[in-house]
Design a protein around this motif. Structure first.
Motif, PDB file in Angstrom:
ATOM      1  N   SER A 142       0.824  -1.253   0.071  1.00  0.00           N
ATOM      2  CA  SER A 142       0.006  -0.140   0.081  1.00  0.00           C
ATOM      3  C   SER A 142       0.800   1.188   0.061  1.00  0.00           C
ATOM      4  N   ILE A 143       0.388   2.193  -0.963  1.00  0.00           N
ATOM      5  CA  ILE A 143       1.271   3.425  -0.928  1.00  0.00           C
ATOM      6  C   ILE A 143       0.206   4.576  -0.673  1.00  0.00           C
ATOM      7  N   ALA A 144      -0.988   4.142  -0.016  1.00  0.00           N
ATOM      8  CA  ALA A 144      -1.988   5.227   0.327  1.00  0.00           C
ATOM      9  C   ALA A 144      -1.430   6.485   1.065  1.00  0.00           C
ATOM     10  N   GLU A 145      -0.950   6.195   2.182  1.00  0.00           N
ATOM     11  CA  GLU A 145      -0.421   7.273   2.984  1.00  0.00           C
ATOM     12  C   GLU A 145       1.060   7.805   2.819  1.00  0.00           C
ATOM     13  N   SER A 146       1.781   7.315   1.943  1.00  0.00           N
ATOM     14  CA  SER A 146       2.971   7.783   1.585  1.00  0.00           C
ATOM     15  C   SER A 146       3.593   8.848   1.013  1.00  0.00           C
ATOM     16  N   PHE A 147       4.882   9.165   1.297  1.00  0.00           N
ATOM     17  CA  PHE A 147       5.352  10.290   0.630  1.00  0.00           C
ATOM     18  C   PHE A 147       6.944  10.151   0.364  1.00  0.00           C
ATOM     19  N   CYS A 148       7.562  11.130  -0.240  1.00  0.00           N
ATOM     20  CA  CYS A 148       8.865  10.868  -0.437  1.00  0.00           C
ATOM     21  C   CYS A 148       9.872  11.909   0.106  1.00  0.00           C
ATOM     22  N   GLU A 149      10.957  11.783   0.626  1.00  0.00           N
ATOM     23  CA  GLU A 149      11.751  12.742   1.275  1.00  0.00           C
ATOM     24  C   GLU A 149      13.133  12.691   0.978  1.00  0.00           C
ATOM     25  N   PHE A 150      14.060  13.764   0.894  1.00  0.00           N
ATOM     26  CA  PHE A 150      15.315  13.649   0.711  1.00  0.00           C
ATOM     27  C   PHE A 150      16.201  13.427   2.278  1.00  0.00           C
ATOM     28  N   ASN A 151      17.192  12.628   2.213  1.00  0.00           N
ATOM     29  CA  ASN A 151      18.074  12.671   3.362  1.00  0.00           C
ATOM     30  C   ASN A 151      18.950  13.780   3.250  1.00  0.00           C
ATOM     31  N   ASP A 152      20.008  13.991   3.993  1.00  0.00           N
ATOM     32  CA  ASP A 152      21.080  14.758   3.971  1.00  0.00           C
ATOM     33  C   ASP A 152      22.113  14.650   2.984  1.00  0.00           C
ATOM     34  N   LYS A 153      22.260  13.398   2.453  1.00  0.00           N
ATOM     35  CA  LYS A 153      23.098  12.948   1.318  1.00  0.00           C
ATOM     36  C   LYS A 153      22.514  13.356  -0.135  1.00  0.00           C
ATOM     37  N   GLY A 154      21.398  13.965  -0.115  1.00  0.00           N
ATOM     38  CA  GLY A 154      20.578  14.274  -1.382  1.00  0.00           C
ATOM     39  C   GLY A 154      20.009  12.645  -2.079  1.00  0.00           C
ATOM     40  N   GLU A 155      19.788  11.645  -1.263  1.00  0.00           N
ATOM     41  CA  GLU A 155      19.191  10.402  -1.544  1.00  0.00           C
ATOM     42  C   GLU A 155      17.628  10.560  -1.325  1.00  0.00           C
TER      43      GLU A 155
END
Length: 151
Positions: A43-56
């Motif tokens: 399930s990807i219903a409540e998911s989001f994307c985020e960058f870490n401090d290395k730019g990944e």
């Protein structure tokens, strides 16, 4: 039972957000995660994307259920998973997110022709309440029109 084609959709994304740009990214999976995805247990219903401090780029809050036949090799259902994009795309997305306050949201999780897990992600801007009302009105009008055409 393994499905022939797997498409796990985030249906709320198009309603909640205004989609500006789309990308297809690979996902780094561990252990038995691919088997669960092939069975359609994700399930990807409540998911989001985020960058870490290395730019990944990481997808957060997505759920891939534990594999039924996995022993102690089984994976954690709610863990961060790294997304694979080209460096140029990652830099562009990171700049957009930092400068203009946009969000990255997964739209679809699927298995491609080669059997690899991929995720369609989008750069989005949150819709205002009146935009959502307009979307609902358009959907109702389309439904009524289809009903009339059927008769």
């Amino acid at each position: 039972m393994i499905q022939k084609t797997v498409q796990i959709l985030n249906k709320r994304a198009k309603f909640e957000y205004e989609i500006l740009d789309k990308y297809t990214a690979g996902i780094v999976l561990v252990g038995t995660e691919i088997k669960s995805i092939r069975m359609g247990k994700a399930s990807i219903a409540e998911s989001f994307c985020e960058f870490n401090d290395k730019g990944e780029l990481f997808v957060i809050n997505s759920t891939i259920e534990a594999y039924d036949f996995g022993t102690y090799y089984n994976h954690r259902p709610k863990s961060e998973r790294k997304l694979l994009l080209q460096k140029k795309e990652l830099r562009k997305l990171n700049k957009e997110v930092k400068n203009s306050g946009l969000t990255i949201v997964p739209l679809k999780l699927f298995i491609n022709e080669k059997g690899l897990a991929k995720m369609d992600i989008a750069l989005v801007r949150g819709k205002k309440l009146y935009d959502k009302r307009e979307t609902i009105k358009d959907r109702d009008n389309k439904r009524n029109l289809d009903r009339l055409m059927k008769k």
